[in-house]
Design a protein around this motif. Structure first.
Motif, short mmCIF file in Angstrom:
data_model
loop_
_atom_site.label_atom_id
_atom_site.label_comp_id
_atom_site.label_asym_id
_atom_site.label_seq_id
_atom_site.Cartn_x
_atom_site.Cartn_y
_atom_site.Cartn_z
N ALA A 162 0.89 -1.16 0.00
CA ALA A 162 0.00 0.00 0.00
C ALA A 162 0.93 1.20 0.00
O ALA A 162 1.54 1.53 1.01
N ALA A 215 -1.23 -1.24 -4.34
CA ALA A 215 -2.25 -0.19 -4.24
C ALA A 215 -1.47 1.11 -4.13
O ALA A 215 -0.89 1.41 -3.09
N THR A 228 -7.44 1.45 -3.67
CA THR A 228 -7.60 0.18 -2.96
C THR A 228 -7.56 -0.99 -3.93
O THR A 228 -8.14 -0.93 -5.01
N ALA A 256 -3.86 4.51 0.43
CA ALA A 256 -3.90 3.23 -0.27
C ALA A 256 -4.18 2.09 0.70
O ALA A 256 -3.76 2.12 1.86
N ARG A 257 -4.90 1.05 0.19
CA ARG A 257 -5.20 -0.12 1.02
C ARG A 257 -5.16 -1.39 0.17
O ARG A 257 -5.57 -1.38 -0.97
N VAL A 258 -4.70 -2.46 0.80
CA VAL A 258 -4.80 -3.80 0.23
C VAL A 258 -5.60 -4.62 1.23
O VAL A 258 -5.25 -4.70 2.40
N SER A 312 -9.41 2.04 -8.13
CA SER A 312 -9.44 0.82 -7.31
C SER A 312 -9.74 -0.43 -8.13
O SER A 312 -10.42 -0.38 -9.16
#
Length: 145
Positions: A23, A46, A50, A28-30, A87
């Motif tokens: 991330a 990411a 996301t 950002a996110r995973v 995303s």
């Protein structure tokens, strides 16, 4: 099975490949859902948005998933940091074959199958098979009730 598995013995690449999950920025996110199993040679990035993988997915070797192109196309934007991110959503019970690339902005519907070496650039319908470069609809899967 409730746990996430990353790396499979004795599949190819277990000893000499990596699983790279990043991330890259503050927003950002995973997210990887319970029961998902990911084989060797994974890359998930990411960059600004996301990347979400649902529950109970099966993901083959050498799969690449990213929310970004990392550079603009125009000459002025190739080094400026001015580029788009969008995303990626992979729904529950998706089966992704080996050597697949999933690019920014894609949603893969529940129960879909992505064939080996496909490059997914557009949304994938639930309960269907997609293959090719770029990935295209091949057939609808039968639903066992």
């Amino acid at each position: 099975m409730d746990k996430v598995v990353i790396g499979v013995w004795p599949s190819p690449g277990f000893i000499n490949s990596v699983a790279y999950v990043e991330a890259r920025s503050d927003g950002a996110r995973v997210v990887i859902g319970a029961g998902t199993s990911i084989n060797n040679g994974l890359v998930i990035i990411a960059d600004k948005k996301t990347v979400e993988i649902g529950k109970d997915c099966l993901i083959g070797t050498n799969v690449y998933i990213s929310d970004s192109d990392f550079h603009g196309l125009e000459l002025d934007n190739r080094r400026s940091g001015n580029y788009l991110c969008d995303s990626v959503t992979i729904s529950n019970n998706v089966f992704i074959g080996n050597d697949v690339r999933i690019l920014k902005g894609v949603t893969i519907g529940e129960g879909a199958v992505i064939a080996n070496s496909a490059v997914v650039t557009k949304d994938v319908e639930p309960g269907s098979v997609y293959a090719g470069v770029p990935a295209k609809f091949i057939k609808r899967l039968e639903v066992n009730v």
